[in-house]
Design an enzyme around this catalytic site. Structure first.
Site, short mmCIF file in Angstrom:
data_model
loop_
_atom_site.label_atom_id
_atom_site.label_comp_id
_atom_site.label_asym_id
_atom_site.label_seq_id
_atom_site.Cartn_x
_atom_site.Cartn_y
_atom_site.Cartn_z
N CYS A 293 -0.92 3.67 -6.78
CA CYS A 293 -1.80 3.08 -5.89
C CYS A 293 -1.94 1.66 -6.09
CB CYS A 293 -3.13 3.80 -5.77
SG CYS A 293 -4.27 2.99 -4.74
N CYS B 98 0.70 -1.25 0.03
CA CYS B 98 0.09 -0.07 -0.08
C CYS B 98 0.84 1.18 0.06
CB CYS B 98 -0.77 -0.12 1.21
SG CYS B 98 -1.93 1.30 1.18
#
Ligand code: DGL
Length: 265
Positions: A184, A73
């Site tokens: 992302c 992440c």
């Protein structure tokens, strides 16, 4: 008992990294952690996120007996790696936006950064750009809504193509832009839709394989895959269990209670 490598994301985005890990380390046992009760991370306050991420990861490392943690992440890695490394006594491998590979790939010294609103404004991102792409023109686009679209896609729900087209539109005002960093881990899951919405050929660069290579360097002895690989979630549902099962995680457990139950400010 074999100790798995635990892969963590706020939601299903880390599964794009799981795919890269499965490809590069096909024998390794993995476990998965998602804090989907608090999704999306990209719009949450930084201080709150650091505590939350550390609490969730520590609880799941204990529950899974993990040998390493992969923070799959960008939003968590650009903020909480130091805290995680201070609190855990296993290797912690992070994810950072692929600014350096993009600076090397672009033919026009002009590229885009598509990420959460947190990642596009983080000092960590500014430092990466200063170190590796100071000579480039970079168009930063915050696209938190695409996190929701990726979550929908993996659950078999309809994806809103108009939303993706709208999110990408700032890139097309810059004629020279030829490359976009997918900053992302949710976004590689939308690669077909991103290509379909782009008016010209674009090189999309994500961090999946770079993370898998780093894990392979750090983990000299990886545990062989067990018959049952498990996942942990802060809000398990049958729909999420189905998505995770498709990536090899046959059981989905609720996270144990966390030490800090600070409400969102
Ligand atoms: N997948 C996460 C990332 O790489 C972000 C999703 C979120 O905002 O929760 O940044």
């Amino acid at each position: 008992m074999s100790r798995p490598i635990l892969v963590f994301d706020s939601g299903v985005g880390g599964l794009s990294v799981v795919a890269a890990l499965r490809h590069r380390l096909p024998g390794a046992a993995l476990a998965y952690l998602c804090d989907n009760a608090m999704l999306p991370y990209g719009t949450k306050p930084d201080d709150w996120l650091v505590t939350r991420i550390a609490d969730v990861c520590c609880a799941a490392v204990t529950a899974s007996n993990a040998s390493a943690l992969v923070v799959a992440c960008n939003t968590a890695s650009t903020l909480a790696l130091r805290e995680l490394r201070a609190r855990l006594n296993i290797p912690v491998i992070g994810t950072v936006p692929a600014i350096k590979p993009a600076a090397m790939a672009t033919q026009s010294a002009t590229f885009g950064l598509l990420a959460t609103s947190a990642t596009v404004r983080r000092p960590y991102t500014d430092a990466l750009i200063g170190d590796f792409a100071a000579h480039c023109h970079i168009v930063r686009v915050a696209a938190d809504s695409l996190v929701t679209q990726a979550e929908r896609k993996l659950r078999g729900e309809a994806v809103d193509i108009a939303e993706i087209t709208h999110a990408l539109s700032p890139f097309w005002t810059v004629a020279e832009l030829d490359t976009v960093v997918l900053g992302c881990t949710h976004f590689p899951l939308l690669r077909d839709e991103l290509n379909a919405c782009a008016p010209r050929r674009i090189t999309w660069i994500d961090s999946g394989d770079a993370i898998a290579r780093r894990v392979a360097q750090v983990m000299i002895d990886v545990a062989p895959a067990k018959t049952v690989e498990s996942a942990w979630s802060s809000a398990p549902t049958p729909a999420l269990a189905k998505v995770l099962a498709a990536y090899g995680f046959a059981s989905l457990e609720p996270l144990p209670p966390l030490p800090t139950s600070s409400p969102l400010p």
